[in-house]
Motif scaffolding. Structure first.
Motif, PDB file in Angstrom:
ATOM      1  N   ILE A   1      15.031   8.060  -2.818  1.00  0.00           N
ATOM      2  CA  ILE A   1      14.696   8.117  -1.386  1.00  0.00           C
ATOM      3  C   ILE A   1      14.384   9.554  -0.972  1.00  0.00           C
ATOM      4  O   ILE A   1      14.780  10.513  -1.645  1.00  0.00           O
ATOM      5  CB  ILE A   1      15.847   7.550  -0.509  1.00  0.00           C
ATOM      6  N   ARG A   2      13.664   9.694   0.121  1.00  0.00           N
ATOM      7  CA  ARG A   2      13.328  11.020   0.668  1.00  0.00           C
ATOM      8  C   ARG A   2      14.187  11.258   1.911  1.00  0.00           C
ATOM      9  O   ARG A   2      14.288  10.398   2.785  1.00  0.00           O
ATOM     10  CB  ARG A   2      11.857  11.078   1.072  1.00  0.00           C
TER      11      ARG A   2
ATOM     12  N   GLU B   1      10.572   6.421  -2.597  1.00  0.00           N
ATOM     13  CA  GLU B   1       9.627   6.733  -3.677  1.00  0.00           C
ATOM     14  C   GLU B   1       9.511   5.552  -4.631  1.00  0.00           C
ATOM     15  O   GLU B   1       8.439   5.062  -4.913  1.00  0.00           O
ATOM     16  CB  GLU B   1      10.083   7.978  -4.444  1.00  0.00           C
ATOM     17  N   ARG B   2      10.620   5.130  -5.109  1.00  0.00           N
ATOM     18  CA  ARG B   2      10.632   3.968  -5.998  1.00  0.00           C
ATOM     19  C   ARG B   2      12.054   3.519  -6.252  1.00  0.00           C
ATOM     20  O   ARG B   2      13.009   4.174  -5.855  1.00  0.00           O
ATOM     21  CB  ARG B   2       9.932   4.264  -7.328  1.00  0.00           C
TER      22      ARG B   2
ATOM     23  N   PRO C   1       0.834  -1.191   0.000  1.00  0.00           N
ATOM     24  CA  PRO C   1       0.000   0.000   0.000  1.00  0.00           C
ATOM     25  C   PRO C   1       0.874   1.248   0.000  1.00  0.00           C
ATOM     26  O   PRO C   1       1.965   1.248   0.574  1.00  0.00           O
ATOM     27  CB  PRO C   1      -0.786  -0.136   1.308  1.00  0.00           C
ATOM     28  N   ARG C   2       0.441   2.277  -0.683  1.00  0.00           N
ATOM     29  CA  ARG C   2       1.242   3.484  -0.793  1.00  0.00           C
ATOM     30  C   ARG C   2       1.164   4.291   0.506  1.00  0.00           C
ATOM     31  O   ARG C   2       0.141   4.377   1.155  1.00  0.00           O
ATOM     32  CB  ARG C   2       0.762   4.336  -1.965  1.00  0.00           C
TER      33      ARG C   2
ATOM     34  N   HIS D   1       9.927   2.429   3.000  1.00  0.00           N
ATOM     35  CA  HIS D   1       8.634   2.745   2.380  1.00  0.00           C
ATOM     36  C   HIS D   1       7.567   3.022   3.427  1.00  0.00           C
ATOM     37  O   HIS D   1       6.751   3.942   3.292  1.00  0.00           O
ATOM     38  CB  HIS D   1       8.207   1.587   1.478  1.00  0.00           C
ATOM     39  N   ALA D   2       7.609   2.225   4.478  1.00  0.00           N
ATOM     40  CA  ALA D   2       6.628   2.399   5.550  1.00  0.00           C
ATOM     41  C   ALA D   2       6.748   3.772   6.204  1.00  0.00           C
ATOM     42  O   ALA D   2       5.773   4.328   6.704  1.00  0.00           O
ATOM     43  CB  ALA D   2       6.800   1.295   6.598  1.00  0.00           C
TER      44      ALA D   2
END
Lengths: 153, 168
Positions: free
Chosen positions: A122-123, A105-106, A56-57, A99-100
């Motif tokens: 990445i953020r 991002e991808r 899930p996003r 991601h969690a």
């Protein structure tokens, strides 16, 4: 007379000689052999991405986007035979946790010549934060070299 | 479509090593056996012949026609490569004069025959091997070697006569 054998196996080295002569003459294209480490590393990245796609996003964390490049060169140590799945699972867990937290991002597998075999977007809050996140990637634990660059559109 | 034709078409489509491997594996044992006989058992020369034949074959493969058997086409090519090399290598021109049959006779009949074939004069040896060992017709041999059928027949008679006199 016709009982004499019509076939005879030559020295196996002859095939290499013949193929080399044909390749040198530009008549045959040499078989492309992917290094084992590259295939395995690519599988790791692809699996990691596959897992991230079906999850899930999450909302992306505030900050900037950085590109994390994975160099799949000779410094990367392959997992022992039969332990490839563990290495994959390790990378997947890392990607999952990022991601969690909205910090991934991808990711993608980079196809083509050169040592860069994969990347993650990445953020991070800052350059040093991005470097810190990159350092947590299991890829580095096995000698895999990385590079982090801020992404600007 | 024959297997050979499929292999040829696949190779011409890809020019890849894998496709060539399949052609090589299918026909090299026959080419090598022929090369060994034509060279009187000279392994190094036979390997050179096979290598040069494959290079020429791959260059000319697009001209191969399905009407003929690929193996016959390749064998004819090898025989001609051999003949060109004989014309350009003085060491080979001397070969037919050697007569080591008496010294090389062994207890094994097939081995004796192989050795005796190796001592035949080149022209007679080529025809004998192609006709009596590989089963080509005089017409096919004439085409392969660029001679007339009558010459092929007379060379065969000569070869058989020489073998009869040299074998126990």
């Amino acid at each position: 007379m016709t009982d004499l054998p019509r076939e005879r196996q030559p020295d196996p080295a002859l095939k290499k000689r013949v193929v080399s002569a044909l390749v040198a003459a530009g008549l045959v294209r040499r078989r492309r052999v992917w290094p084992v480490w590259m295939v395995a590393a690519a599988a790791v990245v692809v699996l990691a991405i596959g897992v991230s796609v079906v999850r899930p996003r999450h909302t992306l964390a505030p900050g900037k986007t950085y590109v994390l490049l994975l160099y799949q060169d000779s410094t990367y140590r392959m997992p022992p035979k039969g332990h490839g799945a563990e290495r994959v699972a390790e990378i997947v867990r890392w990607a999952d946790s990022l991601h969690a937290n909205g910090k991934l991002e991808r990711g993608g597998h980079l196809v083509g010549p050169g040592p860069i075999g994969g990347m993650f977007l990445i953020r991070a809050q800052s350059d040093s934060d991005a470097a810190r996140i990159a350092a947590t990637c299991p890829f580095t634990r096995y000698g895999g070299r990385q590079e982090v660059k801020r992404f600007e559109e | 479509m024959t297997d050979d034709l499929a292999l040829v078409e696949k190779f011409l489509r890809t020019r890849g090593e894998d496709a060539f491997d399949a052609l090589y594996d299918a026909h090299t044992p026959a080419l090598y056996a022929l090369a060994m006989r034509l060279t009187g058992g000279d392994q190094s020369e036979a390997e050179d012949l096979v290598q040069e034949s494959w290079v020429r074959a791959v260059r000319a493969l697009s001209t191969f026609r399905a009407q003929s058997q690929l193996r016959s086409w390749l064998c004819g090519l090898l025989v001609n490569v051999r003949r060109v090399r004989i014309r350009t290598d003085w060491r080979m021109v001397d070969a037919p004069d050697m007569d080591p049959v008496a010294e090389t006779r062994g207890p094994d009949e097939a081995l004796d025959l192989e050795r005796a074939i190796g001592t035949l004069p080149e022209g007679a040896r080529d025809v004998f091997v192609l006709h009596d060992v590989y089963g080509y017709t005089h017409r096919e041999i004439a085409e392969m070697l660029g001679i007339v059928e009558g010459t092929s027949k007379s060379q065969l008679t000569r070869a058989r006569s020489l073998l009869r006199s040299s074998l126990p």
